[in-house]
Design an enzyme around this catalytic site. Sequence first.
Site, PDB file in Angstrom:
ATOM      1  N   HIS A 160      -7.122 -39.408   7.145  1.00 37.37           N
ATOM      2  CA  HIS A 160      -8.333 -40.032   6.604  1.00 37.37           C
ATOM      3  C   HIS A 160      -9.362 -38.988   6.176  1.00 37.37           C
ATOM      4  O   HIS A 160      -9.915 -39.062   5.070  1.00 37.37           O
ATOM      5  CB  HIS A 160      -8.962 -40.965   7.644  1.00 37.37           C
ATOM      6  CG  HIS A 160      -8.229 -42.245   7.839  1.00 37.37           C
ATOM      7  ND1 HIS A 160      -8.251 -43.272   6.928  1.00 37.37           N
ATOM      8  CD2 HIS A 160      -7.448 -42.684   8.858  1.00 37.37           C
ATOM      9  CE1 HIS A 160      -7.531 -44.285   7.369  1.00 37.37           C
ATOM     10  NE2 HIS A 160      -7.025 -43.955   8.535  1.00 37.37           N
ATOM     11  N   HIS A 166     -12.485 -51.311   7.353  1.00 38.92           N
ATOM     12  CA  HIS A 166     -11.414 -51.862   6.537  1.00 38.92           C
ATOM     13  C   HIS A 166     -11.954 -52.558   5.301  1.00 38.92           C
ATOM     14  O   HIS A 166     -11.313 -52.528   4.239  1.00 38.92           O
ATOM     15  CB  HIS A 166     -10.557 -52.823   7.351  1.00 38.92           C
ATOM     16  CG  HIS A 166      -9.624 -52.137   8.284  1.00 38.92           C
ATOM     17  ND1 HIS A 166      -9.039 -52.780   9.376  1.00 38.92           N
ATOM     18  CD2 HIS A 166      -9.158 -50.867   8.324  1.00 38.92           C
ATOM     19  CE1 HIS A 166      -8.258 -51.934  10.016  1.00 38.92           C
ATOM     20  NE2 HIS A 166      -8.321 -50.765   9.402  1.00 38.92           N
TER      21      HIS A 166
END
Length: 418
Positions: free
Chosen positions: A393, A258
Site C-alpha cells: 500500500h 475501502h
Amino acid sequence: MAEPLPSLMLPRSSWIRASSHRKWLHEQGVRLLDFSKPSRMEKGFVALDNRGHPTPGSDVDTILTARMTHVYAVAGNRGFPGCLPLARHGVTSLLGPLRDAEYGGWFTAPGKSNDGRKQAYLHAFISLAASSAVVARVEGAQQLLDEALSVWERRFWSEEEGVFRESFARDWSDEENYRGANANMHSVEACMAVADVTGNPVWRQRALRITERFMHTYAKAMDYAVPEHFDRNWILLRDFNKDKPTDDLRPYGMTPGHFLEWSHLLLKLEAAFLRNEGEAPSWLFEDSVGLFEMGMRAGWERDGAPGVLYTVDFSLNPVVHVRPHWCQAEALTAAAALLKRTGNVRYEKWYRTLWDYVDMYMIDRELGGWRQELDQNNRSSEVVYAGKADLYHAWQSTLAPLLPLAPGFATASAALDS
C-alpha cells in the site's frame, strides 16, 4: 506504451507537476523498498517488526509473498537493483512450497494444509503478482500466471453473480456462506492488470460486473458508504464480526479506507474502458466522486485528530479509532486520481493534506519504513496491525500519482521513463 503523465487537467501549481515533489516521491519509494528487503526467507516472505527484522516465530505468509512479488517485479522492471531477484524468489516460492500440489490453489503458509480455507483474497493477489512478474519477464512468471488464472477463474468466479466467491476447504468442498467486498475489491485491481497483460477483455468486463454490484448497486443505495459483508443470497450481514471489530480483513461495520480505495479503482476502470473500448459507463466517474466524499466524511478527523480511521458502524459512528497506514495511502491515491481526472483544486488540497499527515506521523525516520498504525492521538499503536509487514500500500502511493489512470500499474510503470 503508456500515455505520458496525464497533466493537462492538473493545476499549474500542483505538487504532481513539480519535479521536486516527484523526486521526493521517488526517494520515499526507494526507502520503502530497501526497508522491506530483509523479509525474504527460504520459502517466501515473512512479516517484519518495527525495526525491519523478521518477526520471531512468524511463518512465511502467502499473501505477503504475493504482494512482495508484485512490488519488487514492478520496481525491478523500472531498474532498481536488487528487486528482480526478490521477484524471482517470490515466483519460485509461489510455484513451490506455497502451492497445493494435490488439489491446486495456494496455502496461506508452507505446510498449512489444515488451516482451513482457500481464499479468494489470496488468489487475487497471486494473479496480480504473476501478471506483474510477466511484465517484468521474470523466469517462471508465465507458468504462475497460467496456473493462477486457471484456479481463480474455475474455482472462484461466479458467472451468475458477477463476483468472486469467498473461500473453500482445501479440496474445494464446503463453499463459505459469504460474499465479501474486500476480496472482490482487490479482484477488480487484479482483473484490470490481467486484462492488460493477457489482452483478454473478459477480465475487464468482470471487473466492471463486480464494481456494478458492490458500488453502483449496494454502495450507491447507502449514499456511497460501502457495505462489506453479505451471505450467498446477498443479504447484508450488519452484525458480521461484531465480536471481532479489529479483524484485519473482515472487521465489523464499514471501512472508510475501502470507500477511498474503491474510488480510485473506479477511475482506473473508467480509463481502462476508454483506452480499450472507446467508451465507459458514466456512473464510474460519478460513483468515484461519491465514494471519495463519503470516505473522507466518514473517516477523516472523526475524533478531533487528523487521519483516516479504521471502521465505522452503519450510522457512520466511529468503531475502531486507530489510523492504519493503508487507509492514508489509499486516500492519497484517490485524491491524486481525482485531481488528474478533474483538475479540481479541492483534490489538490486533499492530496497535500494527506501527504503532510503521512510525513508528520507515519514516516518513521528513526527505524525506517512507515508506522503501520497510529492511535487516535497519532501515537504508534498495534491494535490491528503489528510491526511493519506491509510494503504494497505505502509503496504504491509513492508511484501512483505519477502514472496515468490506465493501463494497469505494472504496464504503465514499465513505460514511465521511456
